[in-house]
Design an enzyme around this catalytic site. Structure first.
Site, PDB file in Angstrom:
ATOM      1  N   LYS A 102       0.855  -1.183   0.000  1.00 37.34           N
ATOM      2  CA  LYS A 102       0.000   0.000   0.000  1.00 37.34           C
ATOM      3  C   LYS A 102       0.885   1.225   0.000  1.00 37.34           C
ATOM      4  CE  LYS A 102      -4.500   0.784   0.703  1.00 37.34           C
ATOM      5  NZ  LYS A 102      -5.481  -0.192   0.246  1.00 37.34           N
TER       6      LYS A 102
HETATM    7  N1  GLU Z   1      -7.236   0.092  -3.164  1.00 41.56           N
HETATM    8  C1  GLU Z   1      -8.025  -1.069  -3.375  1.00 41.56           C
HETATM    9  C2  GLU Z   1      -8.021  -1.952  -2.145  1.00 41.56           C
HETATM   10  O1  GLU Z   1      -7.821  -1.501  -1.037  1.00 41.56           O
HETATM   11  C3  GLU Z   1      -7.646  -1.794  -4.654  1.00 41.56           C
HETATM   12  C4  GLU Z   1      -6.250  -2.291  -4.729  1.00 41.56           C
HETATM   13  C5  GLU Z   1      -5.852  -2.820  -6.117  1.00 41.56           C
HETATM   14  O2  GLU Z   1      -6.686  -2.844  -7.013  1.00 41.56           O
HETATM   15  O3  GLU Z   1      -4.683  -3.183  -6.244  1.00 41.56           O
HETATM   16  O4  GLU Z   1      -8.296  -3.109  -2.209  1.00 41.56           O
END
Ligand code: GLU
Length: 411
Positions: A102
């Site tokens: 993240k």
């Molecule tokens: N930000 C989204 C999540 O928390 C999507 C992450 C992604 O598609 O890699 O799952």
């Protein structure tokens, strides 16, 4: 409780059920790499500003690391660390070949012009491009970011590495994206809510739903559930909350929000209530689909919903989660409930690597298949081990990562 403490607690509960060794626990709890970077940019005024950016790469035992890039003033290392670990368990629960990561930049995106946001995104890529990439770590949209930032991300990454559309997902459909990615998280929340209702023995038509958050996730979930004949009786966002007992016209509300800078306040087709009142409505399903930390020890007692579906990441704090379990309120946890987004991100990445294009029907069909399977596995495990759905989902996710770690070996 800090978010990292909550995710660690959930991890430990699952690790106890799985009987994981101390050394495996330590390995899985520690991030592979954490970076904090400075992002200096020139603002439109000519002034130089500097922002702080983060990328936490939690675990890659099951594949390249995957997870969103968040723009929010409260982003800090602790939060990003917790969210990165959630991604590791999330990709494992739905069994797609990724690890977890993240990132974030501590800015309020609404306080910046489009040109400034573009510069911030491109400067961020300048400092992290060697750490990420299609086979290493693939960012995607998250709170405060959208397809627009992902397009800038890909464009800037390509300056260094050549054409590489698979370096980021959630891109615009006309710029190497995939049909159905934008709706995917909300649609997934909707699909899983229906599965849960049927397991709880509730008839879908007329089921009442309250949604906190009407951004990308909330609005698409509302639309899907309304089309499935649920009654969306309340919706809120940061601007205010609304209710209507016979159901809000979600399409109308969507158009209204679109014309009003995304805000739902003062929508003429419903009555105003407070945001706190929305959380305590007597509904079948409450879907927190915006910020983290919405249900806390202070307000959880007032919750009257039969079930909670975590559209957002970590919307229920750990002490509130324990109270909900005691009161017999079912919680469908974030690592399963909002996994639709990363699942379609996987399809986009596959499409980019094959230089092929998937149609919307195929995307929706495969999304449904993957989420349904993950839901059934989680439900069965929760029944057979007599644990809450959250513990069962963590057991599935953590168990898969632990097995991949052992199979990959240490030498
Ligand atoms: N930000 C989204 C999540 O928390 C999507 C992450 C992604 O598609 O890699 O799952």
């Amino acid at each position: 409780m800090r978010s990292i403490e909550a995710t660690t607690l959930y991890f430990e509960q699952a690790a106890n059920e799985l009987d994981l060794s101390e050394s495996m626990r330590r390995l899985l709890l520690t991030a592979k790499r954490e970076v904090q970077v400075q992002i200096p940019v020139e603002l439109d005024s000519g002034e130089i500003a500097s922002f702080i950016g983060y990328r936490v790469q939690h675990n890659d035992a099951r594949g390249p690391m995957k997870g969103g890039l968040r723009y929010h003033p409260q982003v800090d290392l602790d939060e990003v660390r917790a969210l990165a670990s959630l991604m590791t368990w999330k990709t494992a629960v739905v069994d797609i070949p990724y690890g977890g990561a993240k990132g974030g930049v501590a800015i309020d995106p609404r306080a910046h012009s489009r040109r400034e946001l573009e510069r911030i995104t491109r400067r961020f890529v300048d400092v992290v491009h060697e750490l990420v990439g299609p086979d290493r770590d693939i960012p995607a949209p998250d709170m405060g970011t959208s397809a627009t930032e992902m397009a800038w991300f890909m464009s800037q990454y390509s300056h260094y590495h050549g054409f590489a559309p698979a370096c980021v997902t959630g891109k615009p459909v006309e710029y190497h994206g995939i049909a159905g990615r934008e709706e995917a998280t909300g649609r997934g929340v909707g699909i899983l809510t229906l599965k849960l209702l049927s397991r709880l023995g509730l008839r879908v038509p007329g089921t009442t739903v309250a949604l906190q958050g009407f951004g990308n996730v909330g609005s698409h979930a509302a639309m899907f559930l309304k089309n499935a004949e649920c009654r969306v009786v309340a919706v809120s966002d940061a601007s205010g909350a609304l209710t209507r007992a016979d159901g809000i016209d979600v399409m109308e509300l969507s158009r209204y929000a679109h014309d009003n800078e995304g805000r739902v306040a003062d929508f003429p087709g419903a009555d105003a209530i407070t945001n706190d009142e929305l959380l305590s409505l007597d509904v079948d399903v409450l879907i927190p689909a915006a910020l983290g930390g919405v249900l806390t020890a202070a307000n959880v007692e007032s919750v009257r919903a039969r079930a909670i579906v975590e559209g957002a990441n970590a919307p229920v704090e750990a002490d509130a989660d324990a109270v909900l379990a005691e009161r017999g309120i079912t919680v469908l946890p974030d690592i399963l409930a909002n996994a639709g987004g990363v699942t379609v991100s996987w399809f986009e990445w596959v499409q980019n690597r094959q230089h092929y294009r998937w149609g919307i029907d195929r995307v929706r069909q495969e999304l449904d298949r993957i989420l349904s399977e993950a839901f059934e596995q989680t439900w069965q495990l929760s029944q057979s081990r007599r644990v809450p759905l959250r513990t069962a989902a963590y057991m599935l996710g953590v168990g898969r990562v632990a097995r991949a770690t052992v199979l990959g070996g240490m030498e």
